[in-house]
Design an enzyme around this catalytic site. Structure first.
Site, PDB file in Angstrom:
ATOM      1  N   GLU A   1     -17.865 -41.090 -12.059  1.00 15.58           N
ATOM      2  CA  GLU A   1     -19.335 -40.981 -12.067  1.00 15.58           C
ATOM      3  C   GLU A   1     -19.940 -41.593 -13.322  1.00 15.58           C
ATOM      4  O   GLU A   1     -20.911 -41.091 -13.890  1.00 15.58           O
ATOM      5  CB  GLU A   1     -19.767 -39.523 -11.867  1.00 15.58           C
ATOM      6  CG  GLU A   1     -19.284 -38.961 -10.540  1.00 15.58           C
ATOM      7  CD  GLU A   1     -19.734 -37.532 -10.262  1.00 15.58           C
ATOM      8  OE1 GLU A   1     -20.622 -37.028 -10.989  1.00 15.58           O
ATOM      9  OE2 GLU A   1     -19.201 -36.903  -9.322  1.00 15.58           O
TER      10      GLU A   1
ATOM     11  N   GLU B   1     -14.727 -36.770  -4.338  1.00 15.76           N
ATOM     12  CA  GLU B   1     -15.610 -35.605  -4.284  1.00 15.76           C
ATOM     13  C   GLU B   1     -16.673 -35.828  -3.215  1.00 15.76           C
ATOM     14  O   GLU B   1     -17.315 -36.877  -3.185  1.00 15.76           O
ATOM     15  CB  GLU B   1     -16.335 -35.382  -5.613  1.00 15.76           C
ATOM     16  CG  GLU B   1     -15.473 -35.041  -6.797  1.00 15.76           C
ATOM     17  CD  GLU B   1     -16.315 -34.771  -8.045  1.00 15.76           C
ATOM     18  OE1 GLU B   1     -17.473 -34.307  -7.908  1.00 15.76           O
ATOM     19  OE2 GLU B   1     -15.814 -35.033  -9.146  1.00 15.76           O
TER      20      GLU B   1
END
Length: 330
Positions: free
Chosen positions: A164, A269
């Protein structure tokens, strides 16, 4: 690196990668019925915790799924201090035993690129840290990590450094200095791959969408990346799954970018978030996995994201059980 125009990427994703009966932007999901394409060949997991308790919880998820065997164990290294980023036997041991207990299991480990990774570091601190990392200041920590994984029997782990990076949450974010971030990621890859006995695969994983910086600007290069992942939660509020497919740097862009670079995809995720118990989103994600056959996918299973440990999402849970659960016996 030559950047592929967004329009070309989206066209490739829709024209080449989506079979005719799969979801495309503009299509609708109702969140009912069984997944049109079986997901048995997609290695799947649930994140249920980082320690030995998290490993034991996997059996609970499997029982909830009616006996389905989960093939992916996914956890995270703490990013508070370098000694934790190096890893330790108390973390690796339970996962190594879980992996060794059945053939075909996959261990996935998210690796912070900075200490104080969630301490809200200012851009200047991040920039300085990235540049120090690119110059080799932190090599010894990643060498220790690689040696610890090999020694524990996890030499074939999938590692997700700097996940991320296109956002603002972590100290290992890319935005303050993309050139230094890429150089540092490449440095980490070189250190890890120099560890004797390793067979690591390295997964470059942004979050879905643009966020703080377009994630392709952080891509470190085909020679150091094995998998191109994406973390894809159900957000922002009001955005449909179809919107998540077609948005700038969204799901379609991700798949097309990976295809253009000759890499498989992953989804380390994913889960519910801003739109509550949303079976249409869950159905869309499961259909997406069935169409694109990622290396692995992992549900984030604590509230508000999850469907097993979190009881706030019963309709979505029913969809997951229908798609991933063991077939009913006659």
């Amino acid at each position: 690196m030559v950047l592929v125009p967004v329009a070309v990427l989206l066209a490739a994703a829709l024209a080449l990668l989506l079979p005719g009966d799969r979801l495309a932007p503009g299509a609708r999901h109702t969140g009912t019925g069984a997944a049109p394409v079986p997901l048995a060949r997609v290695p799947s997991g649930f994140f249920t915790g980082s320690d030995a308790v998290g490993v034991r919880r996997i059996a609970g998820v499997e029982a909830w799924l009616g006996g389905t065997s989960l093939r992916v164990g996914h956890t995270y290294l703490p990013g508070d201090r370098w000694s934790n980023i190096e890893g330790h036997p108390e973390l690796f041991g339970p996962w190594a035993r879980w992996k060794a207990a059945a053939p075909g299991r996959l261990f996935v480990l998210n690796v912070p690129m900075m200490d104080r990774n969630e301490a809200g570091l200012a851009d200047d601190e991040v920039r300085a840290g990235l540049r120090r990392g690119a110059d080799g200041a932190f090599d010894r920590h990643f060498r220790a990590l690689g040696e610890g994984l090999v020694g524990a029997g996890l030499a074939d782990a999938v590692l997700v450094p700097g996940w991320e990076m296109n956002g603002t949450t972590y100290g290992h974010r890319c935005g303050p200095d993309p050139a230094a971030w890429k150089a540092y990621w490449r440095r980490i890859a070189g250190v890890l791959r120099a560890v004797p006995g390793q067979r690591f695969r390295l997964d470059f994983t942004p979050s879905r969408g643009r966020d703080a910086i377009p994630w392709p600007e952080c891509y470190p290069g085909d020679d150091v990346v094995d998998i191109i992942g994406m973390d894809a939660y159900d957000q922002p509020a009001g955005l449909s799954f179809e919107g998540q497919v077609g948005e700038e740097y969204g799901l379609a862009h991700h798949v097309a970018f990976a295809r253009a670079h000759g890499k498989p995809v992953s989804y380390p995720e994913w889960g519910l978030f801003r739109n509550g118990d949303n079976p249409a989103y869950v159905r869309g994600m499961l259909d997406w996995f069935a169409a694109h056959r990622p290396v692995y996918q992992t549900v984030t299973d604590y509230c508000p994201h999850g469907v097993w440990e979190c009881r706030d999402n019963p309709r979505s849970a029913a969809v997951v059980r229908g798609a991933l659960g063991a077939p009913a016996r006659p």
